[in-house]
Design a protein around this motif. Structure first.
Motif, PDB file in Angstrom:
ATOM      1  N   LEU A  62       1.470  -0.557  24.243  1.00  0.00           N
ATOM      2  CA  LEU A  62       2.069  -1.073  25.337  1.00  0.00           C
ATOM      3  C   LEU A  62       2.748  -2.603  25.292  1.00  0.00           C
ATOM      4  N   TYR A  80       8.358   0.067  30.164  1.00  0.00           N
ATOM      5  CA  TYR A  80       8.285   0.806  28.692  1.00  0.00           C
ATOM      6  C   TYR A  80       9.263   0.391  27.864  1.00  0.00           C
ATOM      7  N   GLN A 125       0.849   7.202  28.482  1.00  0.00           N
ATOM      8  CA  GLN A 125       1.951   6.075  28.710  1.00  0.00           C
ATOM      9  C   GLN A 125       1.385   5.642  30.366  1.00  0.00           C
ATOM     10  N   TYR A 168       2.920   2.579  33.024  1.00  0.00           N
ATOM     11  CA  TYR A 168       4.092   2.032  33.241  1.00  0.00           C
ATOM     12  C   TYR A 168       3.871   0.518  33.748  1.00  0.00           C
TER      13      TYR A 168
END
Lengths: 151, 495, 525
Positions: free
Chosen positions: A56, C110, C302, C304
């Motif tokens: 990330l 992202y 993922q 965010y």
């Protein structure tokens, strides 16, 4: 209010001690960081979380030192967790009572292709150039290893 | 003694009109000073050509057009995290080492419109992260106070706007812009013996200021006198359409006036007397309190109970915003670009690792940790709730029955530390405290000004800080000026 | 009868619908229930972008409609475009949403080459509007016998930035990035998963396109990417909770919505019936081969890391009064400006013009044809049913056969007026009408040339002269005495044969209802 004062005065030294360690660390960029004792807090970041953060953040982190600093930051942050904030709304912005400014729908910017491209290291025909996308970092390590073993 | 440090805007304009001095000759003097003081390393870039051109333009306006703008022919320095068109803007980082903006920050263009002349871009901690101005790729900035040539025992200038403070303290600039997120303008101003103002959040445009923490950053002003700081503020404050976080209300220029100090109530927050505060600082605090009492000012002890939590809250919010603000640095549109071409992820990771120092990288990591969905409520929202408590503390003392008009506190906990002490592990205590008194004002968005008072036992400046409610710059600066008159601080370093 | 007529009607309707659905779900309908939820992104039709003053257009020089902010140049800040908010509010009101008095913006983080700042500014936590519903008619000729009403709930409507575009160069292993579209304004509409199949989804999308077109919020052109639909598809046992879904992207047309979802439901059903499991993944619709393909996953995990956008104070609107200020928009004022919506037009067509529901649905679906209809039925006392039928049954058929977008129909209003009047006054019959339409669409006919000239040129004029027709009928009767005798003996069915002979033998066009009447009269004698 009294309750908070008590907690704060009790934790003051602890907070300050950790603050000292952490904020001084940030200035040790040219020197080797000394190992920190965080006996009072047992903060551990697991491998999966660390891998997730690397993906990330997309910054390569010197794994041992980086992990230590991260755990220390978390330990420092943990000090505030138990302070009573019942019925307190988060202060997202000191401008929470202002209304966002609304601009008229008129073209006032753009038409400056040269300026936009000026600071780009790599361009082609007025496009920005990027490598192929969406190959996760882990795959890259594996692929590179394969390349190395082959050659 | 350094003659340049005795110059104020008023004095300079008088000299211009009397033709004792001209803009071009004055600017030349400033440039000379900057070069002479180069070992202090206050500047990343000396904008010699621009300075000279600006001086020529000022001269023309003065003598031919007979038009004297508020900052006509006044030398200024701009911290190198404000964008200046066609002039390198590096944030003291490898990431932006070769970045040349194509636009001016609003505050810079307003200064130019007011006739100011740019001497150079000032050094800072990389991306404004630090309180010493020692984390710059261009090397640390040195404090002119107590400085001896080729001496290892030099003092830090404070940070992150150390370059701006030294530019003013050395006399190379009359005024300089810094930025203030947790004390980054007031801290170096205090350590360098100059005046440093952090305006109300929303009063001054941030368009063009490369951000550290968007919700707390403000452009800061550094000068040698309160009057000069005010003159600069009058030129740059006010709404900007390009910055949605500026208050959309007209700004009325502040006028310096005589105050009846007996009508003013000053609060002394007890929590600001904290462990590690030096004797010099405490005594200076008491000294000024006494001076004010002599003027019949009402002095009252007040409480800001959540003060000590502030650092922890600040560090969480700071790291989260850093993680977010730094996400744009990938080398594609600007900035350092590594040579990887295997994948975008690889390119980004390499560019960012090469471009950012440890401090920046570790903050990004920590910030992303706190912003993870699973941690968001636990840390980020929690910090924001505490931020409200901290902000409420100020509201409570400024309003209601036992309210006060302003607060008087120290700026830093000690005078300027030696470099070797600042970075050594044994005296780590020192650097942590440097933000203790300054960053609560950023959390609440209120204005604060640091004023040099007197010298410590080591002959280094000791300053005090005044804080007021939002948009109280008028009272704040006028009281600051009063204190300035009462203490009569002299710029006696011989640099 | 004990049962209420309405109950019977409901029951039969239910079974009919089930029977219709069965064409596209397995024969064991009760075994699987498909669930579809849509997410739609619509590009707002404004001059400048959402947070910058750069031009909101996609033509032109590469990277030229880009402001410093759009390229994420350090130090630049977002400034919100008022028109985007107005269009967002209007769309939300048209879809019966609740407008939120205070909404805020968030950053969604992202990394991607076409996202220069490393985050998208959107509204996740407190969006512009929420809790609405879209009502629409589901009717696909050939699939459904009659239109039926369906609703889909709208979870929220939010303003957000579009990303730039990256062109992938597989050969040189790189992407070329153009930021012209970066920062363009989008509204995202998030629907609940309350649809059952591709036809319902397609009908929803069609209705949405019509609504945003009428409001002027969006061009609705899916082929150009102005409106993008992502479909979430899953199947489950009836009564069971929602199961794993897949997301389908890259659908470029309304029919594509139906096709993609239909295929995906089939694909999932096959997997489950063969004992497999569905993976939660993103798939791309390949319109050429008519299949969905798994896209390479962006990231397995993922996050965010949504964070409030610190550079934008809250957006407040005035829900109560018509007082409008620079920064606070009056919602009641916007409500007043909403034009007639498709549902109301359909109602008017059915109630006032007496059209059948399926005709009304189809007509409203083709805005240009609808306009022609409205123009034609405005002027004179033209029979609206006949006009509608001509447009939908005949003109539309020709256009579809020639694969011409009805919005780009080459037949002009002038030509239609003339054609319709010729038809209604019986100077030409329906068959001739169709031929003429075909000519008008396919050939390079001069648009100013009167239709009547074409009719005469081709010898298509309808004969209504009773003398001539009587003569013709007499000829046929004289030449077919056997049939005449059969008719007089009671075999009335041979009448059709006699009519057929007449039609076959004659080169000109006759008003067949008149012929029929005269023939009948003659036979009575």
């Amino acid at each position: 209010m009294n309750y908070i004062s008590t907690i704060i005065s009790y934790n003051k030294l602890q907070i300050i001690k950790s603050a000292v360690r952490n904020l001084c660390l940030k200035n040790l960029s040219t020197r080797q960081a000394q190992p920190i004792d965080h006996k009072e807090e047992n903060v551990r970041v697991d491998k999966n979380t660390l891998a997730l953060l690397e993906r990330l953040s997309l910054v390569k982190c010197d794994s041992t030192e980086g992990l230590t600093v991260l755990e220390d930051s978390i330990a420092f942050a943990n000090k505030i967790l138990h302070i009573n904030t019942d019925n307190v709304d988060p202060l997202y912005s000191v401008l929470e009572n202002e209304n966002v400014y609304l601009r008229n729908d008129v073209v006032t910017q753009g038409d400056c292709q040269k300026d936009i491209l000026k600071n780009a290291v790599l361009k082609e025909d007025d496009y920005f150039v990027a490598p192929p996308g969406n190959i996760p970092l882990q795959e890259i390590q594996i692929d590179k290893k394969e390349q190395e073993t082959k050659s | 003694m350094n003659k340049l440090t005795s110059y104020t805007i008023k004095k300079i304009h008088k000299s211009y009109i009397e033709k004792i001095l001209t803009p071009t000759s004055f600017i030349d003097l400033c440039l000379q000073k900057a070069k002479q003081a180069s070992e202090l390393n206050a500047f990343v870039t000396l904008t010699v050509e621009e300075a000279e051109n600006h001086g020529i333009e000022s001269e023309k306006r003065l003598y031919i057009d007979k038009n004297v703008k508020p900052l006509e022919g006044i030398s200024i320095g701009i911290k190198d995290n404000f964008c200046t068109k066609n002039i390198s803007t590096t944030c003291a980082s490898n990431m932006l080492r070769n970045f040349v903006p194509t636009y001016d920050a609003t505050v810079y263009s307003r200064l130019r419109q007011a006739g100011a002349c740019l001497i150079g871009k000032c050094n800072l901690d990389e991306f404004a992260m630090g309180s010493g101005t020692i984390d710059s790729i261009f090397g640390p900035t040195r404090n002119p106070w107590g400085y001896r040539k080729n001496d290892d025992k030099w003092r830090i200038a404070g940070g992150s706007s150390g370059g701006s403070a030294v530019a003013v303290s050395s006399g190379a600039c009359v005024a300089a812009l810094g930025s203030d997120t947790g004390g980054s303008t007031r801290n170096p101003a205090a350590l360098c013996g100059v005046v440093g103002l952090k305006p109300t959040y929303g009063l001054v445009s941030r368009y063009g200021l490369i951000p550290l923490v968007n919700s707390m950053d403000v452009p800061g002003i550094i000068a040698r006198t309160v009057e000069d700081v005010t003159a600069v503020l009058n030129c740059i404050a006010g709404p900007d359409e390009l910055d949605s976080t500026t208050l959309k209300r007209d700004f009325n220029p502040i006028v310096m006036k005589e105050l009846d100090m007996s009508k003013i109530k000053i609060g002394i927050p007890k929590e600001y007397n904290c462990v590690g505060m030096s004797k010099d600082v405490l005594e200076t605090w008491q000294y000024v309190t006494k001076l004010l009492k002599n003027e019949k000012t009402m002095i009252r002890s007040v409480s800001l109970p959540n003060t000590s939590v502030s650092i922890a809250v600040y560090s969480i919010l700071n790291q989260c915003e850093v993680a977010s603000n730094m996400a744009r640095y990938d080398g594609l549109e600007y900035g350092l670009r590594a040579n990887e071409d295997y994948s975008t992820e690889e390119l980004y990771a390499s560019s960012r690792s090469q471009g950012f120092n440890n401090v920046v990288r570790w903050r990004i990591f920590a910030g992303n940790y706190f912003l993870l969905a699973r941690n968001y409520d636990k840390y980020f929202i929690k910090a924001l709730k505490l931020r409200r408590l901290i902000s409420n503390d100020f509201k409570n003392v400024f309003n209601g029955e036992d309210s006060v008009d302003l607060l008087l506190t120290p700026t830093t906990l000690t005078d300027a530390p030696r470099y070797e002490d600042f970075v050594s592990k044994h005296n780590r205590d020192q650097c942590a405290f440097q933000d203790y008194c300054t960053q609560p004002a950023n959390m609440a968005g209120i204005p604060a000004v640091s004023i040099p008072v007197r010298l410590s036992n080591d002959n280094l400046p000791v300053s005090l800080q005044l804080m007021g409610p939002c948009l109280s710059e008028d009272l704040l600066l006028n009281v600051a000026r009063k204190i300035e008159q009462l203490v009569n601080f002299q710029h006696t370093h011989n640099f | 009868m004990k049962y209420m007529k309405s109950d019977l009607f409901k029951l039969s309707h239910f079974f009919r619908r089930r029977a219709l659905c069965s064409r596209y779900v397995s024969t064991n309908i009760e075994k699987w229930q498909s669930v579809v939820g849509l997410e739609v992104h619509a590009q707002l039709n404004t001059e400048s972008k959402l947070f910058s003053g750069a031009q909101n257009t996609f033509g032109g020089l590469v990277n030229n409609c880009v402001s410093l902010f759009d390229a994420a140049i350090p130090g630049t800040l977002p400034v919100l475009n008022r028109k985007c908010v107005e269009l967002g509010i209007m769309t939300a009101l048209a879809l019966s949403c609740k407008i939120n008095e205070v909404s805020t913006f968030d950053r969604k983080h992202y990394f991607y080459a076409d996202l220069p700042s490393g985050y998208q500014i959107t509204q996740q936590r407190a969006p512009l509007a929420s809790d609405g519903v879209i009502d629409f008619q589901v009717y696909t000729p050939g699939i459904h016998k009659k239109p039926y009403k369906k609703s889909s709930k709208i979870k929220q409507i939010q303003l957000e930035q579009d990303s730039g575009k990256s062109l992938h160069d597989a050969e040189l292993k790189r992407s070329l990035v153009d930021l012209n579209r970066a920062g363009a304004p989008l509204i995202e509409l998030v629907f609940e998963p309350d649809l059952e199949d591709g036809e319902e989804a397609a009908a929803l999308v069609k209705e949405l396109v019509l609504v945003v077109q009428r409001i002027g919020a969006c061009s609705g052109r899916m082929e150009e990417g102005a409106l993008r639909v992502d479909a979430n598809v899953s199947i489950r046992r009836p009564g069971a909770p929602l199961s794993t879904r897949t997301e389908i992207k890259n659908i470029g047309s309304v029919r594509g919505v139906a096709g993609a979802i239909r295929h995906e439901i089939e694909r999932q059903r096959n997997i489950l019936e063969n004992g497999g499991r569905i993976t939660n993944e993103t798939r791309s619709w390949d319109a050429v081969n008519k299949v969905t393909i798994a896209m390479r996953d962006k990231e397995v995990v993922q996050d965010y890391r949504f964070m409030p956008e610190p550079n934008l104070p809250p957006l407040r609107v005035n829900l109560k009064t018509k007082e409008d200020s620079r920064d606070v928009i009056s919602v009641p004022l916007i409500q007043e400006r909403i034009p007639e919506l498709p549902a109301e037009t359909r109602r008017n067509l059915i109630e006032k013009s007496q059209l059948r529901p399926e005709t009304a649905v189809q007509l409203v679906n083709e805005p240009l044809l609808l306009k022609h209809f409205q123009d034609l039925t405005l002027d004179k006392e033209r029979d609206p049913i006949k006009v509608a039928n001509l447009l939908i049954n005949d003109l539309l058929t020709v256009l579809n056969k020639c694969k011409i977008d009805p919005e780009k129909c080459p037949v002009t209003k002038k030509q239609l007026v003339e054609l319709v009047d010729l038809f209604l006054s019986k100077e030409i019959n329906l068959e001739v009408c169709r031929n003429i339409l075909n000519e008008l669409v396919t050939s390079e006919i001069d648009k100013d040339k009167p239709i009547v000239d074409l009719v005469h040129q081709k010898g298509w004029a309808l004969v209504t002269d009773t003398e001539i027709i009587t003569q013709l009928c007499k000829e046929v009767l004289d030449n077919n005495p056997k049939l005449v005798k059969q008719y007089k003996d009671g075999k009335t069915k041979v009448f059709k044969a006699l009519m057929g002979i007449l039609a076959k033998n004659s080169r000109s066009k006759y008003d067949m209802s008149l012929v029929s009447k005269i023939m009948e009269d003659l036979l009575k004698k």
